[in-house]
Scaffold this motif. Structure first.
Motif, PDB file in Angstrom:
ATOM      1  N   ALA A 248       0.143   7.065 -14.666  1.00 13.40           N
ATOM      2  CA  ALA A 248      -0.601   6.089 -13.872  1.00 13.40           C
ATOM      3  C   ALA A 248      -2.105   6.269 -14.078  1.00 13.40           C
ATOM      4  O   ALA A 248      -2.543   7.230 -14.726  1.00 13.40           O
ATOM      5  CB  ALA A 248      -0.236   6.212 -12.397  1.00 13.40           C
ATOM      6  N   SER A 249      -2.893   5.357 -13.519  1.00 16.17           N
ATOM      7  CA  SER A 249      -4.326   5.335 -13.798  1.00 16.17           C
ATOM      8  C   SER A 249      -5.129   4.971 -12.558  1.00 16.17           C
ATOM      9  O   SER A 249      -4.866   3.957 -11.919  1.00 16.17           O
ATOM     10  CB  SER A 249      -4.624   4.306 -14.898  1.00 16.17           C
ATOM     11  OG  SER A 249      -6.008   4.043 -14.993  1.00 16.17           O
ATOM     12  N   PHE A 250      -6.102   5.807 -12.235  1.00 12.20           N
ATOM     13  CA  PHE A 250      -7.053   5.440 -11.183  1.00 12.20           C
ATOM     14  C   PHE A 250      -8.107   4.481 -11.718  1.00 12.20           C
ATOM     15  O   PHE A 250      -8.712   3.727 -10.959  1.00 12.20           O
ATOM     16  CB  PHE A 250      -7.735   6.693 -10.620  1.00 12.20           C
ATOM     17  CG  PHE A 250      -6.802   7.595  -9.868  1.00 12.20           C
ATOM     18  CD1 PHE A 250      -6.130   7.145  -8.749  1.00 12.20           C
ATOM     19  CD2 PHE A 250      -6.586   8.892 -10.287  1.00 12.20           C
ATOM     20  CE1 PHE A 250      -5.260   7.972  -8.055  1.00 12.20           C
ATOM     21  CE2 PHE A 250      -5.722   9.735  -9.599  1.00 12.20           C
ATOM     22  CZ  PHE A 250      -5.055   9.279  -8.479  1.00 12.20           C
ATOM     23  N   CYS A 251      -8.358   4.518 -13.027  1.00  7.88           N
ATOM     24  CA  CYS A 251      -9.367   3.639 -13.627  1.00  7.88           C
ATOM     25  C   CYS A 251      -9.004   2.180 -13.387  1.00  7.88           C
ATOM     26  O   CYS A 251      -9.853   1.370 -12.999  1.00  7.88           O
ATOM     27  CB  CYS A 251      -9.465   3.894 -15.129  1.00  7.88           C
ATOM     28  SG  CYS A 251      -9.819   5.586 -15.582  1.00  7.88           S
ATOM     29  N   LYS A 252      -7.747   1.831 -13.650  1.00  6.50           N
ATOM     30  CA  LYS A 252      -7.297   0.460 -13.442  1.00  6.50           C
ATOM     31  C   LYS A 252      -7.234   0.138 -11.948  1.00  6.50           C
ATOM     32  O   LYS A 252      -7.644  -0.929 -11.504  1.00  6.50           O
ATOM     33  CB  LYS A 252      -5.917   0.262 -14.063  1.00  6.50           C
ATOM     34  CG  LYS A 252      -5.861   0.411 -15.578  1.00  6.50           C
ATOM     35  CD  LYS A 252      -6.546  -0.742 -16.268  1.00  6.50           C
ATOM     36  CE  LYS A 252      -6.224  -0.791 -17.757  1.00  6.50           C
ATOM     37  NZ  LYS A 252      -6.606   0.406 -18.497  1.00  6.50           N
TER      38      LYS A 252
ATOM     39  N   ALA B 122      -7.347  12.825 -18.327  1.00 12.12           N
ATOM     40  CA  ALA B 122      -8.511  12.025 -18.711  1.00 12.12           C
ATOM     41  C   ALA B 122      -8.052  10.612 -19.056  1.00 12.12           C
ATOM     42  O   ALA B 122      -8.032  10.195 -20.219  1.00 12.12           O
ATOM     43  CB  ALA B 122      -9.234  12.669 -19.885  1.00 12.12           C
ATOM     44  N   GLY B 123      -7.678   9.882 -18.026  1.00 10.90           N
ATOM     45  CA  GLY B 123      -7.134   8.556 -18.215  1.00 10.90           C
ATOM     46  C   GLY B 123      -5.652   8.619 -18.544  1.00 10.90           C
ATOM     47  O   GLY B 123      -5.115   9.660 -18.923  1.00 10.90           O
ATOM     48  N   ALA B 124      -4.979   7.481 -18.396  1.00  6.90           N
ATOM     49  CA  ALA B 124      -3.554   7.423 -18.726  1.00  6.90           C
ATOM     50  C   ALA B 124      -3.318   7.656 -20.212  1.00  6.90           C
ATOM     51  O   ALA B 124      -2.306   8.234 -20.601  1.00  6.90           O
ATOM     52  CB  ALA B 124      -2.983   6.072 -18.307  1.00  6.90           C
ATOM     53  N   THR B 125      -4.261   7.229 -21.050  1.00  7.72           N
ATOM     54  CA  THR B 125      -4.073   7.373 -22.496  1.00  7.72           C
ATOM     55  C   THR B 125      -3.999   8.837 -22.908  1.00  7.72           C
ATOM     56  O   THR B 125      -3.228   9.199 -23.795  1.00  7.72           O
ATOM     57  CB  THR B 125      -5.190   6.647 -23.266  1.00  7.72           C
ATOM     58  OG1 THR B 125      -5.185   5.261 -22.905  1.00  7.72           O
ATOM     59  CG2 THR B 125      -4.991   6.760 -24.766  1.00  7.72           C
ATOM     60  N   GLN B 126      -4.784   9.701 -22.257  1.00  4.20           N
ATOM     61  CA  GLN B 126      -4.670  11.137 -22.563  1.00  4.20           C
ATOM     62  C   GLN B 126      -3.317  11.680 -22.134  1.00  4.20           C
ATOM     63  O   GLN B 126      -2.708  12.493 -22.841  1.00  4.20           O
ATOM     64  CB  GLN B 126      -5.775  11.944 -21.885  1.00  4.20           C
ATOM     65  CG  GLN B 126      -5.745  13.436 -22.270  1.00  4.20           C
ATOM     66  CD  GLN B 126      -5.378  14.366 -21.129  1.00  4.20           C
ATOM     67  OE1 GLN B 126      -5.953  14.274 -20.044  1.00  4.20           O
ATOM     68  NE2 GLN B 126      -4.435  15.265 -21.350  1.00  4.20           N
TER      69      GLN B 126
ATOM     70  N   ILE C 143      -9.912   8.570 -15.435  1.00  2.00           N
ATOM     71  CA  ILE C 143      -9.122   9.466 -14.597  1.00  2.00           C
ATOM     72  C   ILE C 143      -7.737   8.857 -14.411  1.00  2.00           C
ATOM     73  O   ILE C 143      -7.604   7.755 -13.884  1.00  2.00           O
ATOM     74  CB  ILE C 143      -9.759   9.701 -13.212  1.00  2.00           C
ATOM     75  CG1 ILE C 143     -11.192  10.247 -13.341  1.00  2.00           C
ATOM     76  CG2 ILE C 143      -8.891  10.634 -12.381  1.00  2.00           C
ATOM     77  CD1 ILE C 143     -11.275  11.686 -13.758  1.00  2.00           C
ATOM     78  N   GLY C 144      -6.719   9.574 -14.845  1.00  2.49           N
ATOM     79  CA  GLY C 144      -5.345   9.147 -14.647  1.00  2.49           C
ATOM     80  C   GLY C 144      -4.511  10.334 -14.212  1.00  2.49           C
ATOM     81  O   GLY C 144      -5.047  11.399 -13.871  1.00  2.49           O
TER      82      GLY C 144
END
Length: 380
Positions: A227-231, A93-97, A240-241
């Protein structure tokens, strides 16, 4: 009733503070790192198609297998580095998760974690929440270079992890091949885990190459690449990461991941998997964002701000020391209120709030937005 905070010294993030101030004063917001332009309609259509095709129940715990295969292929093509889609790649759930789960998986009471400052603001709280001790190493302005001699001196028997971020937010610095080789040498024959935050991997300029941790065999053996698909695909709200790691490390990660989020939004994963079949969707980002960086910097080249062009990310640091000696947070607020332009002061990410008289501006914006921002900077 009184309950003790696990993070007693953490307040509202600077991103929220500056974005709220920008909204209150109708300022151009170049503070928070999100685009003001839409994502590719083709990607949105693919996600909608996935919803309409029934991808609306739980995804596999590691993530949609088509997406994991697409990630595996990308890593092989770009870095000649193999990650098995079955058990060495996890969608998060994102790179932060991913970062939070890595820290929860490995950091125990009194473990030391080396963090390079200025640092993305989730690293240190994540370490502290798990009982660890952040060990800060200040990057050297104006180039934000790493003093590897200092790093070597800081490593000891308590060092559990080293967190790196390349391309680097907030400075725009990019780790060189020599940087990565130094890191590999320092961690060789240790149990130190490397968390390599590479969310801006496709945003790198002037002919430089991204030096992923997976390019260096010994480093890869102890690293999580995040990595991150959001960025990458201009959808910061999709969260999403993913992360990649050797099988043994990923197995430990999954023990925690399954009880935190288990899996993430399935139709978005399927849509991204289909979208990634055309590599130009991420390979074209470097040119796309370098054009925006160059536009912005060319527009302000005669202003009183000074700069070294960002080598990566979609952030540009500007030095305002020719204008005022104000503390950077005070000047950032005044720039927002009086001039109508919001930025991020770097001192909030530095050790002991070191103030180098620089502000961070996001250039992931429409050209018109960048032109209006430049007009403000040129009038100062």
């Amino acid at each position: 009733m009184y309950h003790k905070s696990k993070l007693p010294n953490v307040g509202t993030t600077i991103f929220s503070i500056m974005s709220r101030l920008a909204k209150q004063h109708n300022a151009i917001n170049l503070s928070q790192g999100f685009p003001d332009f839409g994502s590719d309609q083709n990607l949105i259509n693919l996600v909608s198609k996935a919803m309409n095709s029934g991808y609306n129940q739980y995804a596999p715990m590691h993530g949609n297998i088509e997406l994991r295969k697409a990630i595996s292929k990308k890593m092989e093509t770009l870095y000649n580095s193999s990650y098995h889609p079955e058990d060495e790649i996890t969608v998060t759930a994102g790179a932060t998760q991913a970062i939070s789960t890595i820290l929860s998986t490995f950091i125990e009471q009194d473990d030391e974690v080396i963090i390079f400052k200025p640092a993305y603001d989730s690293y240190e709280p994540g370490v502290r929440l798990n009982g660890g001790k952040p060990v800060a190493i200040q990057l050297q302005a104006p180039d934000f270079s790493v003093n590897w001699k200092t790093v070597k001196q800081k490593v000891n028997d308590l060092t559990k992890m080293i967190i790196i971020n390349t391309p680097h937010n907030p400075s725009g610095m990019v780790f060189s091949e020599n940087d990565m080789l130094q890191l590999q040498d320092i961690t060789r024959d240790t149990n130190i885990i490397v968390l390599s935050d590479e969310v801006y991997e496709h945003m790198i300029y002037d002919g430089l190459k991204h030096q992923s941790a997976c390019l260096f065999p010994d480093l890869k053996s102890r690293s999580f690449v995040v990595a991150s698909f959001c960025k990458t695909f201009h959808n910061t709200g999709w969260r999403i990461g993913y992360c990649c790691a050797p099988k043994a490390l990923m197995a430990l990660f999954m023990q925690v991941h399954q009880f935190s989020v288990f899996c993430v939004h399935h139709p978005t994963q399927k849509g991204i998997a289909d979208y990634m079949q055309e590599p130009k969707h991420y390979l074209g980002l470097a040119e796309f964002y370098q054009n925006k960086r160059d536009l912005f910097l060319n527009l302000i080249k005669h202003s009183r701000f000074t700069f070294k062009p960002s080598s990566g990310t979609y952030f540009q640091v500007l030095d305002y020391s020719n204008i005022t000696s104000e503390y950077d947070l005070d000047y950032a607020k005044r720039l927002t209120v009086e001039s109508g332009l919001a930025s991020i002061p770097l001192s909030v990410f530095n050790e002991n709030n070191l103030d180098n008289k620089v502000l961070r501006f996001c250039f992931a914006k429409k050209d018109d937005t960048l032109k209006r921002a430049a007009d403000i900077l040129n009038r100062i």
